[in-house]
Design a protein around this motif. Structure first.
Motif: not given
Length: 315
Positions: A28-33, A51-59, A36-39
């Motif tokens: 439903s939404s990624l912003r809230g997820a 996951i590493r790409i996600c961590q580098r480019q959250l936006e 969270d601590p798990g990110g």
């Protein structure tokens, strides 16, 4: 003592994980997820590098989710009247086992998914939603009057590069010895090149097999009668099932119960869609807006009209 042999069919984990990132379309939404601590590690369906790409480019992850949604919607739009209609499941493998079988349906899913990510990230760049990229200002020109101009064009090169990094990673982790990885990587790239004509490419996809040429493993047409494929064409390794009858082992739902068009000679017609099994006919009540009148100012007032229509569904 009688010996009982148990045969277990093992499917490589990499095959299962190939496009599980499409599961983002169901969240439903990624912003809230992502807060969270798990990110990123808490996002279902991603492999380690994603996951590493996600961590580098959250936006960029909202654009990735949007690209996944576009891929599912476009697939279902293009194939809504065919025996295989891009049905989705609740599980991690969004399209079911069809995605891991090396057929032309799998080829289309990979291509439309890669195209969806490239498109969504490109648009996010141009809208200024991503800090690491913006619009492409390399396109310049000179008018007939001698004025120099430059524009803010869609940054397609960034969208394609992001798609290559994010979508291709599960395939590249298998290495060049996997024929399925070669197939999927080729179709991913074809999708990024010809996203707007993929349905036509699906119809003309080339059946291939792997062949070692020196130290490289290549995909070559299975028959000499097949035309050589290009970087813009889709390829597949295995012939598709007919998708007529339910076959849980291969993730085939069958067409029983699907609505069909009694008068159509095309694939949505009852003869083809129902695979010659025949069809049921029933009456259904349809409610439509009717007798609409414009009222000054500024609304439209309509009545609701009810009438019966015939609905045909496959046996």
């Amino acid at each position: 003592m009688e010996m009982v042999w148990l045969y277990v069919v093992l499917i490589p984990v990499q095959h299962i994980l190939a496009v599980t990132w499409l599961y983002l379309a169901k969240q439903s939404s990624l912003r809230g997820a992502l807060q969270d601590p798990g990110g990123c590690k808490g996002l279902t369906g991603l492999v380690e590098e994603q996951i590493r790409i996600c961590q580098r480019q959250l936006e960029a992850m909202d654009a990735v989710k949007h690209g996944a949604e576009l891929a599912v919607e476009e697939c279902q739009h293009q194939f809504h009247s065919r025996r295989w209609n891009c049905s989705t499941l609740q599980g991690l493998q969004v399209f079911g086992k069809v995605t891991i079988q090396g057929t032309r349906e799998s080829a289309f899913i990979h291509a439309i998914s890669a195209a969806g990510i490239a498109f969504a990230v490109t648009r996010a760049c141009s809208r200024g939603e991503l800090e690491k990229c913006g619009c492409d200002r390399k396109i310049r020109g000179v008018s007939p009057e001698g004025f120099q101009w430059s524009g803010c064009s869609d940054n397609l090169s960034y969208g394609i590069a992001f798609s290559q990094a994010f979508v291709d990673n599960p395939e590249r982790s298998r290495g060049i010895s996997s024929s399925r990885a070669l197939m999927n990587l080729h179709n991913n790239e074809a999708g990024r090149k010809v996203g707007d004509v993929l349905k036509e490419k699906f119809e003309g996809a080339t059946e291939v097999h792997s062949k070692w040429v020196g130290s490289r493993k290549l995909l070559v047409p299975k028959s000499s009668r097949f035309k050589p494929y290009t970087a813009h064409d889709l390829v597949y390794l295995l012939a598709s099932p007919d998708f007529c009858d339910q076959d849980p082992q291969h993730g085939v739902f069958g067409t029983s119960g699907r609505q069909c068009n009694r008068t159509s000679p095309a694939m949505d017609g009852c003869e083809l869609l129902c695979c010659g099994r025949g069809f049921h006919t029933a009456q259904a009540e349809v409610v439509e807006r009717c007798s609409c009148k414009f009222r000054w100012c500024c609304s439209v007032k309509c009545k609701q009209c009810r009438h019966l229509v015939e609905v045909h569904s496959c046996r």
